[in-house]
Write an enzyme that holds these catalytic residues in place. Structure first.
Site, mmCIF file in Angstrom:
data_model
loop_
_atom_site.group_PDB
_atom_site.id
_atom_site.type_symbol
_atom_site.label_atom_id
_atom_site.label_comp_id
_atom_site.label_asym_id
_atom_site.label_seq_id
_atom_site.Cartn_x
_atom_site.Cartn_y
_atom_site.Cartn_z
ATOM 1 C CB CYS A 35 -16.369 31.228 78.922
ATOM 2 S SG CYS A 35 -17.273 32.482 78.008
ATOM 3 C CB CYS A 43 -14.714 38.454 78.665
ATOM 4 S SG CYS A 43 -15.482 38.375 80.293
ATOM 5 N N GLY A 48 -18.543 39.325 77.234
ATOM 6 C CA GLY A 48 -18.311 40.433 78.163
ATOM 7 C C GLY A 48 -19.056 40.257 79.462
ATOM 8 C CD GLU A 49 -19.936 40.268 84.664
ATOM 9 O OE1 GLU A 49 -20.085 39.062 84.394
ATOM 10 O OE2 GLU A 49 -20.812 40.943 85.224
ATOM 11 C CB CYS A 64 -15.341 31.579 82.896
ATOM 12 S SG CYS A 64 -16.058 32.857 83.959
ATOM 13 C CB CYS A 77 -28.165 36.874 73.191
ATOM 14 S SG CYS A 77 -26.687 36.581 74.171
ATOM 15 C CB SER A 97 -22.551 32.726 85.405
ATOM 16 O OG SER A 97 -23.228 33.387 84.360
ATOM 17 C CG LEU A 98 -23.879 29.314 91.713
ATOM 18 C CD1 LEU A 98 -23.301 30.540 92.396
ATOM 19 C CD2 LEU A 98 -25.162 28.883 92.439
ATOM 20 C CG HIS A 99 -21.367 28.104 85.616
ATOM 21 N ND1 HIS A 99 -22.566 27.779 85.020
ATOM 22 C CD2 HIS A 99 -20.947 29.245 84.986
ATOM 23 C CE1 HIS A 99 -22.837 28.670 84.075
ATOM 24 N NE2 HIS A 99 -21.884 29.569 84.043
ATOM 25 C CG ASN A 132 -22.787 25.377 74.290
ATOM 26 O OD1 ASN A 132 -23.427 24.626 73.575
ATOM 27 N ND2 ASN A 132 -23.291 26.442 74.870
ATOM 28 C CB CYS A 158 -21.805 34.575 72.784
ATOM 29 S SG CYS A 158 -23.066 35.483 71.945
ATOM 30 C CD GLU A 198 -19.506 35.275 68.372
ATOM 31 O OE1 GLU A 198 -20.390 34.474 68.730
ATOM 32 O OE2 GLU A 198 -18.300 35.019 68.380
ATOM 33 C CB SER A 234 -26.076 36.829 82.274
ATOM 34 O OG SER A 234 -25.455 35.688 82.784
HETATM 35 N N1 SAH Z 1 -20.240 37.562 81.845
HETATM 36 C C1 SAH Z 1 -21.610 37.222 82.014
HETATM 37 C C2 SAH Z 1 -22.394 37.086 80.717
HETATM 38 C C3 SAH Z 1 -21.744 36.370 79.559
HETATM 39 S S1 SAH Z 1 -21.691 34.627 79.537
HETATM 40 C C4 SAH Z 1 -21.747 35.980 82.865
HETATM 41 O O1 SAH Z 1 -20.739 35.395 83.215
HETATM 42 O O2 SAH Z 1 -22.867 35.621 83.209
HETATM 43 C C5 SAH Z 1 -23.323 34.042 79.326
HETATM 44 C C6 SAH Z 1 -23.545 32.692 79.980
HETATM 45 O O3 SAH Z 1 -22.956 31.610 79.227
HETATM 46 C C7 SAH Z 1 -22.945 32.584 81.359
HETATM 47 O O4 SAH Z 1 -23.821 31.937 82.235
HETATM 48 C C8 SAH Z 1 -21.714 31.737 81.098
HETATM 49 O O5 SAH Z 1 -21.209 31.183 82.271
HETATM 50 C C9 SAH Z 1 -22.247 30.757 80.094
HETATM 51 N N2 SAH Z 1 -21.239 30.002 79.370
HETATM 52 C C10 SAH Z 1 -20.034 30.397 78.966
HETATM 53 N N3 SAH Z 1 -19.387 29.399 78.327
HETATM 54 C C11 SAH Z 1 -20.225 28.347 78.310
HETATM 55 C C12 SAH Z 1 -20.134 27.025 77.804
HETATM 56 N N4 SAH Z 1 -19.039 26.585 77.171
HETATM 57 N N5 SAH Z 1 -21.197 26.218 78.002
HETATM 58 C C13 SAH Z 1 -22.315 26.655 78.616
HETATM 59 N N6 SAH Z 1 -22.449 27.884 79.117
HETATM 60 C C14 SAH Z 1 -21.419 28.724 78.978
#
Ligand code: SAH
Length: 344
Positions: free
Chosen positions: A119, A112, A159-160, A116, A105, A214-216, A290, A333, A92, A191
């Site tokens: 995701c 991947c 993907g990472e 996570c 993007c 991506s800290l979260h 999301n 995505c 995508e 990212s």
């Molecule tokens: N692998 C990389 C890039 C892909 S994800 C990374 O982890 O950064 C792109 C971004 O979307 C990341 O910050 C990821 O954590 C975030 N993301 C993934 N699923 C999500 C969701 N359901 N809601 C909000 N952000 C999300």
């Protein structure tokens, strides 16, 4: 298997052409067709003889990915593509329109490995890396379809990127080459979920791109629960690498923080996060999580988001809530590919 000509740097093409017996200046001509004009077949290279075009076609492939689905947002013109690659896999990409131009993007892998829990891209696991030419073809296919010039890139699709490091670096080299798209590194964001050794490697390259992390989460317990990578490189190791990145490159790091109700959005989390980020040249991007069908995470309330921002601000850390684009087409995505795979 034939080489993908879009994966070659100008230097590599020149070396190849020497071996194939083409004159040297031909490499520049062909590179311009491939990387500047973004043509999708050798027959479009009108300043080459038919013989030469045929010889190229015997030695290389030059296909862009094919558009399998295209969704256009009625709200903000965001366009989401599902692209089919040569081997039938799907990725995508999303094109967003901003005041300053168009941004894309792209995906860097099919699936991947990172797993996570929030995701959509993790669903179905990892299939394979994309090569440089395939990543570039996501950009060219969108650009040719929309008939616009895309001048910003974010590596935030499926993907990472740091798990496909060599191909991603090569793609960036080609994309920023003045003989091709000549995109500015300043217009590129990468990212990562936090592959620590690669963050150091990237810092030392001093490319000038923006690193998003991506800290979260504000601590290891929360982070390890949702992001398996944290069990390998914990939050302190990760932030140490981020500090190194910011001081080495003098570039502000963007920390992504998806706010999940009752998981990582308490006052305590905000204070803890502020303490951990103290002194790092950075910005925090809050993303209302999301809702992915397969997970049951719920977005934090707007009041929580505001409170979180206020606490961070009181400790000297700037944070904003990321604007949502393409909400009517589910533009984040991973979801389109996951649903297409399921219906197949
Ligand atoms: N692998 C990389 C890039 C892909 S994800 C990374 O982890 O950064 C792109 C971004 O979307 C990341 O910050 C990821 O954590 C975030 N993301 C993934 N699923 C999500 C969701 N359901 N809601 C909000 N952000 C999300």
């Amino acid at each position: 298997m034939l080489k993908n000509i879009r994966s070659l740097t100008l230097e590599e093409l020149k070396n190849d052409f020497l071996a194939l017996g083409f004159q040297k200046f031909r490499a520049n001509q062909v590179y311009s067709w491939v990387q500047e004009k973004g043509v999708e077949s050798f027959d479009e290279m009108t300043n080459l003889s038919k013989d030469m075009r045929e010889k190229l076609a015997r030695n290389y492939t030059l296909n862009n990915c094919k558009i399998n689905k295209k969704l256009v947002s009625k709200i903000d013109e965001t366009v989401k593509y599902l692209f089919e690659l040569n081997d039938g896999e799907y990725v995508e990409s999303v094109v967003m329109k901003y005041k300053y131009g168009y941004s894309i993007c792209i995906s860097t892998q099919v699936g991947c490995k990172m797993g996570c829990t929030f995701c959509a891209s993790a669903i179905g696991g990892f299939v394979r890396n994309l090569d440089a030419g395939e990543m570039l073809s996501e950009i060219f296919t969108a650009q040719n379809d929309l008939k616009v010039k895309i001048n910003h890139l974010v590596l935030m699709g499926t993907g990472e990127p740091l798990d496909n490091y060599a191909n991603v670096m090569k793609m960036l080299e080609i994309l920023t080459d003045e003989n091709g798209q000549n995109m500015s590194m300043r217009h590129i964001s990468l990212s990562t979920c936090g592959i620590v050794p690669k963050i150091y490697e990237l810092a030392d390259k001093k490319l000038g791109l923006t690193l998003s992390v991506s800290l979260h989460a504000s601590n290891n317990t929360i982070r390890s629960n949702s992001m398996p990578i944290n069990q390998k490189y914990d939050i302190d190791e990760l932030l140490k690498a981020c500090r190194y990145y910011a001081t080495t490159t003098n570039r502000r790091i963007s920390f992504e923080y998806a706010m999940i109700k009752n998981v990582n959005d308490s006052d305590e989390c905000a204070y803890e996060l502020a303490n951990r980020l103290k002194g790092i040249l950075c910005h925090v991007n809050l993303i209302p999580v999301n809702n992915v069908r397969e997970t049951n995470f719920v977005k934090s309330t707007v009041e929580r988001q505001k409170r979180f921002i206020d606490i961070l601000a009181s400790r000297g850390i700037t944070a904003t809530v990321r604007r949502t684009l393409g909400s009517d087409i589910n533009a984040s995505c991973g979801q389109l590919r996951a649903s297409t795979k399921k219906s197949r």
